[in-house]
Design an enzyme around this catalytic site. Sequence first.
Site, PDB file in Angstrom:
ATOM      1  N   MET A   6      -5.892  -4.061   5.423  1.00  0.00           N
ATOM      2  CA  MET A   6      -5.038  -4.785   4.462  1.00  0.00           C
ATOM      3  C   MET A   6      -5.549  -4.516   3.062  1.00  0.00           C
ATOM      4  SD  MET A   6      -4.490  -8.693   5.406  1.00  0.00           S
ATOM      5  CE  MET A   6      -5.417  -9.127   6.846  1.00  0.00           C
ATOM      6  N   HIS A   7      -4.673  -4.164   2.174  1.00  0.00           N
ATOM      7  CA  HIS A   7      -5.096  -4.034   0.775  1.00  0.00           C
ATOM      8  C   HIS A   7      -3.961  -4.147  -0.216  1.00  0.00           C
ATOM      9  CE1 HIS A   7      -3.852   0.087   1.779  1.00  0.00           C
ATOM     10  NE2 HIS A   7      -3.513   0.160   0.517  1.00  0.00           N
TER      11      HIS A   7
END
Length: 388
Positions: free
Chosen positions: A205-206
């Site tokens: 996730m980013h």
Amino acid sequence: MRKVLHIVGARPNFMKVAPLYQALRQRGRLSQVLVHTGQHYDVRMSDVFFTDLALPPPDIHLGVGSGPHGEQTGRMMVELEKVCMAQKPDLVSVVGDVNSTLAGALVAAKLCIPIAHVEAGLRSNERTAPEEVNRLLTDRLADLCLTPSRDADDNLRREGVEEARIHFVGNVMIDSLLTSREAALKLPTLSQLELLPGGYAVCTMHRVQNVDDPTVFRRLLEALVEVAGRVPVVFPVHPRARKMMKDQGLEELAAKAAGLRLVEPFGYLDFLSLTAQARLVLTDSGGVQEETTALGVPCLTLRDSTERPITVAEGTNVMVGTDKERIVGEAERVLAGHGKRGRVPERWDGHAGERIAELFERYLLGEEAGATEAERGAAVAVPVALPG
Ligand code: UD1
Ligand code: UDP
């Protein structure tokens, strides 16, 4: 010899430039310069990929680093302009949709240097996403729009891009995956993490929309904690997510579940080894949606829209958004053996880099490289003189 100048800067650029760089090197008809903007600079976000993908170190490293969009893109442009003025390339090649991509395209356009955009035409239709802005502008400026899938061609046509600029070459990122898969599977990645093939999930996730918003990020972490109660989850944490987790006081929540393992980002080969043998992948990454489709591994995408719809239409990807119940429910479905199956899209075959290399030769060398009348016209119509 005519010269191609490649511009890269962030993690997802390196596995896209590598196959093209190797193909051009093998053919030996064009010279190449590899420029790294320095957008990503941690060893695990940059250097490791040069080793894993057998890329030579960059010829020029600009060391631009992090910053707000305008500042970061501006600093890149200042430095890239100097490089282009000195190097006088015949073609600037940019990949993907990061700030380094747009900075390279803008500089080349103002210097009247032809531009190739690798991974052109993808659209999420989410104008608030920085990547969408980068994609729209880069494609607008590119002389060669090199697309990974036919939906990308359609997007470009809808925006009025002339047919002669659109080239469906396939997915260059999958070239890297196919070249590296065997070596990756021989690594001791799983045993070092005490995992068994098919016995764990991977999460990345980013995206700004997910990790910069404390409500959304908390919800996503809560979902992960629940999933980790059913299957071990390995979560290599991107530096943006790491910073946000700390700033938002979410570290404790993430540490709560024994099954959720937060680790440093992996190199390309270790990460490929992990995803290839995972039961399930949860992600908001663009590239990981494609890689899971190529690997046939079920992917739950933690977003409401994707610029890579072919991974949903043909591949193993399911868009699950950011609702906790939905994510946990879909993960349970996969764990119960009902993960989505798919097929590998057209021209995700390991030869996209070669197709692009051939196209570059025809574009830059014209008749010499056996170009058609129309391609020769396109090549000579482009201004190549630099001011100053
Ligand atoms: C960038 C891209 C995004 C891509 C992602 C891939 C843009 C606008 N965004 O997002 O499209 O999906 O890369 O990973 O180009 N940081 C470090 N070390 C590093 C790099 C970054 O600590 O080596 C931290 C810094 O605090 C920095 C933050 O991460 O401010 C964000 O980095 P940045 O490159 O601006 O954006 P990403 O979120 O990485
Ligand atoms: N990746 C990696 N190590 C990790 C996480 C991702 O090597 O710990 C690779 C992944 O296999 C893919 C690329 O990084 O090739 C995707 O980059 P990222 O998710 O950072 O960016 P995006 O594709 O979302 O722009």
